[in-house]
Design an enzyme around this catalytic site. Sequence first.
Site, PDB file in Angstrom:
ATOM      1  N   HIS A  74      36.767  -3.992  45.296  1.00 24.89           N
ATOM      2  CA  HIS A  74      35.744  -2.950  45.212  1.00 24.89           C
ATOM      3  C   HIS A  74      36.376  -1.606  45.521  1.00 24.89           C
ATOM      4  O   HIS A  74      36.919  -1.407  46.592  1.00 24.89           O
ATOM      5  CB  HIS A  74      34.625  -3.247  46.213  1.00 24.89           C
ATOM      6  CG  HIS A  74      33.319  -2.632  45.832  1.00 24.89           C
ATOM      7  ND1 HIS A  74      33.174  -1.300  45.556  1.00 24.89           N
ATOM      8  CD2 HIS A  74      32.101  -3.186  45.664  1.00 24.89           C
ATOM      9  CE1 HIS A  74      31.924  -1.062  45.232  1.00 24.89           C
ATOM     10  NE2 HIS A  74      31.244  -2.176  45.292  1.00 24.89           N
ATOM     11  N   HIS A 115      36.476  -8.943  30.065  1.00 16.04           N
ATOM     12  CA  HIS A 115      35.118  -8.479  29.807  1.00 16.04           C
ATOM     13  C   HIS A 115      35.104  -7.575  28.575  1.00 16.04           C
ATOM     14  O   HIS A 115      35.847  -6.607  28.488  1.00 16.04           O
ATOM     15  CB  HIS A 115      34.632  -7.714  31.035  1.00 16.04           C
ATOM     16  CG  HIS A 115      33.368  -6.969  30.800  1.00 16.04           C
ATOM     17  ND1 HIS A 115      32.224  -7.566  30.317  1.00 16.04           N
ATOM     18  CD2 HIS A 115      33.060  -5.664  30.953  1.00 16.04           C
ATOM     19  CE1 HIS A 115      31.286  -6.668  30.216  1.00 16.04           C
ATOM     20  NE2 HIS A 115      31.753  -5.505  30.595  1.00 16.04           N
ATOM     21  N   HIS A 172      32.960  -8.203  18.704  1.00 11.46           N
ATOM     22  CA  HIS A 172      32.565  -8.047  17.305  1.00 11.46           C
ATOM     23  C   HIS A 172      31.287  -8.824  16.990  1.00 11.46           C
ATOM     24  O   HIS A 172      30.371  -8.320  16.352  1.00 11.46           O
ATOM     25  CB  HIS A 172      33.700  -8.535  16.403  1.00 11.46           C
ATOM     26  CG  HIS A 172      33.444  -8.339  14.949  1.00 11.46           C
ATOM     27  ND1 HIS A 172      32.876  -9.298  14.148  1.00 11.46           N
ATOM     28  CD2 HIS A 172      33.656  -7.280  14.151  1.00 11.46           C
ATOM     29  CE1 HIS A 172      32.771  -8.838  12.914  1.00 11.46           C
ATOM     30  NE2 HIS A 172      33.235  -7.616  12.898  1.00 11.46           N
ATOM     31  N   ASN A 201      28.576  -5.938  23.517  1.00 11.61           N
ATOM     32  CA  ASN A 201      28.798  -5.985  24.956  1.00 11.61           C
ATOM     33  C   ASN A 201      27.567  -6.604  25.604  1.00 11.61           C
ATOM     34  O   ASN A 201      26.545  -5.963  25.762  1.00 11.61           O
ATOM     35  CB  ASN A 201      29.035  -4.558  25.480  1.00 11.61           C
ATOM     36  CG  ASN A 201      29.229  -4.530  26.982  1.00 11.61           C
ATOM     37  OD1 ASN A 201      29.053  -5.542  27.660  1.00 11.61           O
ATOM     38  ND2 ASN A 201      29.594  -3.386  27.503  1.00 11.61           N
ATOM     39  N   HIS A 249      44.929 -18.829  28.992  1.00 10.74           N
ATOM     40  CA  HIS A 249      43.853 -18.110  28.309  1.00 10.74           C
ATOM     41  C   HIS A 249      43.353 -16.955  29.159  1.00 10.74           C
ATOM     42  O   HIS A 249      43.307 -17.049  30.383  1.00 10.74           O
ATOM     43  CB  HIS A 249      42.674 -19.063  28.034  1.00 10.74           C
ATOM     44  CG  HIS A 249      43.086 -20.284  27.297  1.00 10.74           C
ATOM     45  ND1 HIS A 249      43.492 -20.277  25.993  1.00 10.74           N
ATOM     46  CD2 HIS A 249      43.172 -21.572  27.711  1.00 10.74           C
ATOM     47  CE1 HIS A 249      43.806 -21.504  25.629  1.00 10.74           C
ATOM     48  NE2 HIS A 249      43.624 -22.309  26.643  1.00 10.74           N
ATOM     49  N   CYS A 283      28.336  -4.992  35.339  1.00  4.51           N
ATOM     50  CA  CYS A 283      28.797  -5.980  34.378  1.00  4.51           C
ATOM     51  C   CYS A 283      29.686  -7.047  35.005  1.00  4.51           C
ATOM     52  O   CYS A 283      29.974  -8.050  34.363  1.00  4.51           O
ATOM     53  CB  CYS A 283      29.577  -5.309  33.255  1.00  4.51           C
ATOM     54  SG  CYS A 283      28.606  -4.120  32.345  1.00  4.51           S
TER      55      CYS A 283
END
Lengths: 473, 493
Positions: free
Chosen positions: B300, B388, B417, B421, B384, B221
């Site tokens: 990572h 994710h 919402h 995802n 802002h 993702c």
Amino acid sequence: MVVEAVVVESGSPAALGVGAGSMAVHGHRLSTVVPSSVTGESVDYELTDADLLHKLHYVRAVHVFRAPAAAAAPGERALSVRELKEPMFPWLDMFFPVSGRLRRRQQQQDAAADDEAAGRPFVRCNDCGVRIVEAACDATVEQWMEAEAERGGMCKPLAYDKVIGPELFFSPLLYVQITSFKCGGMALGFTWAHVIGDIPSAAACFATWAQLASGNKAPPPTLRDPLSLLPPPPPAAPPARATAPPAPSSVVKATSAPVGDHWAVPTAHDMVPFSFHVTEQQLNALQQRPGAAGVGPFELVSALVWRALAAIRASEDGDEATRTVTVVRTTQPAVGGRRLGLTNEHRIGHAVASGSPPAAADVAALAALLAGARVEDAGAVAARAGDAAAGDVVVYGASLTFVDAGGVVEAHPLELAGRRPAHVEYAVDGVGDGGAAVVHAAARGRGRTVAGSLRQGEPGRLRAALRDALRAA
Amino acid sequence: MPSGVFSGSVNLKYVKLGYQYLVNHFLTLLLVPVMAATALELARMGPGELLSLWRSLELDLVHILVSAFLVVFVGTVYVMSRPRPVYLVDYACYKPPASCRVPFSTFMEHTRLITDDDKSVRFQTRILERSGLGEDTCLPPANHYIPPNPSMEASRAEAQLVIFSAIDDLVRRTGLKPKDIDILVVNCSLFSPTPSLSAMIINKYKLRSNIRSFNLSGMGCSAGLISIDLTRDMLQVHPNSNALVVSTEIITPNFYQGSRRDMLLPNCLFRMGAAAILLSNRRREARRAKYRLVHVVRTHKGADDRAYRCVYQEEDEQGFSGISLSKELMAIAGDALKSNITTIGPLVLPMSEQLLFFFRLVGRKLINKTWKPYIPDFKLAFEHFCIHAGGRAVIDELQKNLQLSARHVEASRMTLHRFGNTSSSSLWYELAYIEAKGRMRRGDRVWQIGFGSGFKCNSAVWKCLRTVKTPTKGPWDDCIHRYPVEIPDVVKL
């Protein structure tokens, strides 16, 4: 490759292809269509007593379209499944109760109400959607029409045969089956739960969809307010029922055993589909008969069927069983309004052949009896049925039932891509042992189509008897 | 005494503000008096004295020319060695049609009809109730069938639908010509056909034959930010270029048909979405670009076995392939985030926060080991935040770790919402939300944080170059007036 139909769902009679294997409908693929916008949280659609009276019955509507001609205009080509599905989303916005699911009132709510309110079914409009079934038939439309004319009852496999239950939570109120024929023709079969509306309501609903599919615009969903469109819940205290005289019991009959959440009528016989077509000439000939002057086509056709069926059943049930028949007359619903045109407003009554047994009576006399049958609103019938209405009752099939669906095809035409169907049949399913037949004007021409459910073994004999009777006319 | 406590906390606030102002503007505060003193001195000296001072330096032409040349030389070297700025000209997010909508009740009914396992149905109901998703999220057409129909043809159809729609929207917004695309980067983790999705795009839009195309798959993702990082590096090497980045996740082939609980979560949370982004290093795009890329930081944690196995695709006992999420996911995500913050902190935080962190660190080591580590206030560095929308738990965890207010994570919660995802493209839906709300002003800094299998935590920092006007003609246009909505902890199904 010919494959036998595999439409076996738990709790419903296996609906194998009737007759020859090549007419079998196979390859069923299920999917779901939902309203295009959110209806809202906890929006409930209350079912009236008249609605609940019919909860065990289903309306089956089948429209068969021929393949478009090779040289058809661009606006007249066949619609793909996707093009048929797309307009359903805004359509369900307009008819959001149809995409809801049944629930039962919980005991702890409505503390002021008495126990009768508890367990009462209602529709939670949770946008669960209607079920779409895609299937295929290896015959062409012409072959199918020939088989229908010859044997009748061919429309049943074209509509998905599934009752509500065993879980109310997960049972759609409407199934739409799209069957593709080998020649490119198509059949649309609707299985509509009678609890949500009667035959004209269903027909109006389907016609609205067809208009959307043909390019009309739907009203924007944001302008609708679901709560304002729904009727208020039924009053907590029931109207004074104890004082009303007990209704004649022939109109509705309680089921032999409670059906619980599995809304299928328990019958002693297997009920099978039946259909028959009376042409315009035959109808005219009928009306020429002595005594048949002031009587309409519905009464004449129903009288024919009554007499023939009484003769067939005389050996098994005796003469008395078919003396009383139920007559149902449908009315056109008001489109839109508080209940979105989804009502059970038809009128129910009964006719009794008190003199000679119906098997021997004159057709014109029976027709006059049917014409004169005293009918009352479904709501009134439900009120008089009293406690039985909250339980499990059978309306269609308590005794032999005739439904006058009159001009439902003309009033609510299903026109897709500029073409009208070649064959239309409205019938009722889930009927009791008495059997039921719907009489309505045919799709083409001005004959009458009779369709419904009868006991196993009766359709063939009835068709033969009717053919004889019409030839003799 | 309450008033004493209150005045005490107000005093503390002013002390903090004063400290921040002092440290962050230290150089200015130092230089201003020096410059004032010099100016005063010069004014006092008068022109005659200045001229004699100049002559005393004994500069001749050669000196002056060499000095001038030196200045020009150093200046040129400095300008040439700066990294090329990377501009985000515009981006477009795919908005699924209403015909793909999946309400909760439909999802539960399909689950009930597909599987006989009561327990897994109940489990998925519980997940859905607490997921933070709304009733508008969408699944691809193949998933509306009972059972779903995950053929390769259906997967390609979904890929074409979402990717081409997003790119068409981007072309409409920017006037981008296909022949002008020099670099193409596509990331889609779980669907990798041959030819690749980037080849599919090149074929559809007839892109140039010398295009530099990349297709990243299997990277989870957070692959959206990996694509941005790769594009930035490519744009350093290739001057005067346009780059098209496409981030998506194809849902059709990944429906899990078994009943293992740790593999059922993706079914409940993943929804269809795609984003197409136009990046450029051309000078003339600077005028109309929306954002400039400031930093990309990739972390990572795959060297750690626990992190490596935390999001793992495998087959269950019945042979169904699914992605299993381990119970330690939140802890590992927190760890990865801490590593990422440690790297990005010095790059973006103002000096005041860095000093505090440094002193607290020194104090923990030398004075008192029980002192808690100082959590820098990232709200001073960014206006802002785009976190994710991996799930409600992820957003809750990050809100707690970074001490963010509800308004800062509003974009993430509302995207979860409305769209569910959508994997790597969710960051772009969140950015679109902030713009649609009219909150994006020129000079604002945005922090995008992505998490993904591996376990990776990637960050990108953007600076807004022009105030974004509403309506933005983005995926939120028809529903932004309804947001923000109150999302209950448990939705009653």
